[in-house]
Design an enzyme around this catalytic site. Structure first.
Site, PDB file in Angstrom:
ATOM      1  CD  GLU A 259       7.768   4.654  -0.578  1.00  0.00           C
ATOM      2  OE1 GLU A 259       6.580   4.938  -1.480  1.00  0.00           O
ATOM      3  OE2 GLU A 259       8.713   4.117  -0.819  1.00  0.00           O
TER       4      GLU A 259
ATOM      5  CG  ASP B  52       5.289  -2.649   1.834  1.00  0.00           C
ATOM      6  OD1 ASP B  52       6.226  -2.240   1.938  1.00  0.00           O
ATOM      7  OD2 ASP B  52       4.520  -2.559   0.822  1.00  0.00           O
TER       8      ASP B  52
END
Length: 535
Positions: free
Chosen positions: A186, A14
Site C-alpha cells: 500500500e 502516514d
C-alpha cells in the site's frame, strides 16, 4: 545539529513530505477527526509547526456517520507548477470484504490559504498519491482493493494518468507492482531520480510488522526491481528498539542536496499486566512521524544507521529555524476561533455544536449525542503528545436530568473512552460521575456519588497521565483537589488494545457536552490547560 525522533509526537501517521524552495511540508492522516489533514512546516527538518488544516468544509470532506478509523487515510502532498496538490482518501467502510472509500484531489497556492473544492478521482483503493512526471504528465497511484473470494485484498499498486484540463483520470488503469512476499502492499509514492523511477510502498500492515519497500524501473509502468536489501525500513526484527511499527514513508531531497525519509513510527509502553502474547507493548500516543537520513549506494537508497532507524539523526546542512509555539499551555478561549490544535469528531465546529464568542472567554458546547455516536458529538479535543502530562478545565453546567452530562474526556474511539462529567441524579441533584467504555463494555466505577454543592458555579476537572496509567481529580475552588482513586490504563487508549489492534488513531483529551434528551443544554468551559510534565 540533530533531528530528534519522533519529530511529530502523538497521533500523526502516514507522513507525506515535500519541498517548495527552501520550505518543507508534511501532510499526515487525520481519519475521523475534523478538519481533515494536518500540514506541518519546517525550515530545517528539526523544528516543525502545525501550519494548516486544509479540509475545512463539508464540501471537501463529509464524514458524518463514518466508522471509527474511517475518514482521511494517507494524504499525499506535493508541490508542482507553482501550487500545492493534496490527494487523499475518505474511507466509508473499514470492516468486512469491502473497503468503500473515495479518492479526491484539492489544490492551493499556499498551504495556509484557501483550498479548492475536491475533484473526485476514483474509488478503486486507498492511499492515493499524485506523481508529476518530467514529461509534463501527471499520474495517480493507489493500492487496488480486491473484495473477491480467494483473492488477496491487496491486489497491487495501480497507475493511471490524470488530465489537469479535464479534471479526471484518463487512459488505462494498470497494475505496475504486485508487492513482495511481505505482502499488504500500500501507500505508493513515485519518484524520478537520475533517469530512474523509484516506487516506495508500505508493506506488512501497520502494526509491529510494518515496513517500507522500494523498487525501481527505467519505465514508469515497470517492471520494477526490488531493493537488494529490502525492506529498507522496519523494526520488526528489533523488538527492544524504541521506535517500532516503522514504515509508510516518503522521501525528500533538500535544497542542500541531501536525502531524507519521513516515516510512520510508534513508541510502545509496557505494563505489568502484559501477557506473553503481548510482548511488543502498547502505543497510546498513536502512530507518530520520524525522519531518517538516506544515503545512496549503487543506485539504491539506504537508511543511515540501519533499517530500524535512529532516535537521533544528523540534520541537513542548513540554518536552524525555530518557531513560536502555536499552542499555549492554557487556552482561555479569547480568540474568535478555536486553536488549530483542537479538532472535532467527523463534523466541523459550527454553532450546531458550540461557540467561542457567545459567552466571551469561554468555549460553549451545546449538548448533543453521546461519545458512542458516529454522527453529531459536541466534543473538542487535542492529541496526547507525551507519556506524562496534565490536562485541566473548568465547566459551568446545570443539568436537569440524567441524560445531560458535560466534562473532561480521554478518548480513542466510540468504543473506548473515559469521562469525568457533571451530570444529574434524581435523588442527589448535580453530581460528578466517572464513566468508562472499553471495547463497548460500559461501567461507572464510583461507589460513592460526588455531590456538587448548589452554590458552585464552576467544577474544576483534571486528568494526570503518568505513562501506563492515568487518574482524574476534581475541585470546587481550583485550590483543594480530590483525586478519584480509580487508576485507568493508558494502554486501553491505544491501537494495540482496540479490538485486537485493528484501528489507526491515538489518544485525545478534551471537553464534551451531551444531552441525549434532545434539549441541547449548553456547558461553558472557562479554560483548557494541557501541560507536559516529567516522570
Amino acid at each position: 545539529m540533530k533531528i530528534t525522533n519522533p519529530v511529530l509526537k502523538g497521533f500523526n501517521p502516514d507522513p507525506s513530505i515535500c519541498r517548495a524552495g527552501e520550505d518543507y511540508y508534511m501532510a499526515v492522516s487525520t481519519f475521523e477527526w475534523f478538519p481533515g489533514v494536518q500540514i506541518y512546516h519546517s525550515k530545517d527538518l528539526i523544528h516543525w509547526r502545525l501550519a494548516a488544516r486544509p479540509l475545512q468544509k463539508t464540501s471537501q470532506l463529509d464524514m458524518k456517520g463514518n466508522p471509527d478509523s474511517g475518514g482521511v487515510w494517507a494524504p499525499c502532498l506535493s508541490y508542482a507548477d507553482g501550487q500545492f496538490w493534496l490527494i487523499y482518501s475518505d474511507i466509508k467502510v473499514v470492516d468486512g470484504p469491502f473497503k468503500d472509500g473515495h479518492n479526491y484531489l484539492v489544490t492551493a497556492d499556499a498551504v495556509d490559504g484557501e483550498w479548492s473544492d475536491p475533484v473526485r478521482l476514483n474509488s478503486s483503493g486507498f492511499d492515493p498519491s499524485l506523481f508529476h512526471d518530467p514529461s509534463g504528465k501527471k499520474y495517480v497511484l493507489n493500492m487496488l482493493w480486491d473484495h473477491r473470494e480467494k483473492h488477496h485484498s491487496f491486489a497491487g499498486i495501480a497507475l493511471q494518468e490524470y488530465s489537469v484540463s479535464e479534471k479526471k483520470l484518463v487512459g488505462e488503469r494498470k497494475v505496475i507492482f504486485k508487492g513482495t512476499p511481505i505482502k499488504l502492499t500500500e501507500a505508493p509514492h513515485l519518484y524520478y531520480i537520475n533517469d530512474v523511477y523509484y516506487l516506495l510502498t508500505a508493506e506488512g500492515g501497520t502494526r509491529y510488522e510494518h515496513a517500507a519497500t522500494i523498487a525501481r524501473s527505467s519505465r514508469i509502468d515497470g517492471p520494477y526491481e526490488v531493493h537488494p536489501d529490502n525492506p529498507i525500513l522496519t523494526a520488526f526484527h528489533a523488538p527492544s528498539h524504541p521506535l517500532q511499527k516503522c514504515g509508510h514513508a516518503s522521501i525528500v531531497q533538500t535544497h542542500t542536496n541531501e536525502w531524507y525519509l519521513a516515516h510512520l513510527t510508534g513508541r510502545p509502553i509496557h505494563s505489568s499486566k502484559e501477557s506473553i502474547f503481548q510482548q511488543r507493548g502498547w502505543c497510546p500516543l498513536g502512530r507518530e512521524t520520524a525522519i531518517q537520513k538516506l544515503e545512496w549506494k549503487d543506485g539504491w537508497p539506504y537508511v543511515v544507521g540501519g533499517k530500524e532507524g535512529l532516535l537521533e539523526v544528523e540534520a541537513p546542512a542548513m540554518s536552524v529555524k525555530e518557531f513560536s509555539p502555536t499552542y499555549h499551555i492554557v487556552d482561555e478561549f479569547k480568540d474568535s476561533s478555536l486553536n488549530r490544535h483542537f479538532q472535532t469528531l467527523r463534523i466541523p465546529f459550527t454553532d450546531q455544536i458550540g461557540s467561542v464568542t457567545e459567552n466571551p472567554h469561554h468555549l460553549r458546547l451545546y449538548g448533543q449525542e453521546s461519545l458512542t455516536s458516529k454522527f453529531t458529538q459536541a466534543f473538542v479535543a487535542r492529541r496526547w503528545q507525551s507519556f506524562y502530562f496534565e490536562a485541566e478545565t473548568a465547566v459551568s453546567f446545570f443539568p436537569k436530568n440524567f441524560q445531560q452530562a458535560a466534562g473532561l474526556v480521554n478518548y480513542y474511539n466510540t468504543e473506548n473512552w473515559t469521562a469525568l462529567q457533571v451530570t444529574y441524579d434524581d435523588a442527589l441533584g448535580r453530581i460528578l460521575e466517572l464513566s468508562v467504555c472499553e471495547n463497548l463494555a460500559f461501567s461507572q466505577p464510583l461507589i460513592k456519588k460526588i455531590i456538587i454543592p448548589d452554590e458552585i458555579p464552576y467544577v474544576y476537572l483534571k486528568v494526570t497521565v503518568q505513562r501506563e496509567t492515568y487518574t482524574y481529580s476534581y475541585s470546587f475552588d481550583q485550590q483543594e483537589w480530590e483525586k478519584i482513586d480509580v487508576p485507568l490504563e493508558s494502554t486501553h487508549l491505544s491501537d494495540d488494545f482496540i479490538r485486537g489492534g485493528g484501528f489507526f488513531t491515538g489518544a485525545f483529551v478534551g471537553m464534551q457536552c451531551q444531552d441525549t434528551s434532545g434539549e441541547r443544554l449548553p456547558a461553558d468551559f472557562k479554560y483548557f490547560r494541557y501541560e507536559e510534565t516529567t516522570e
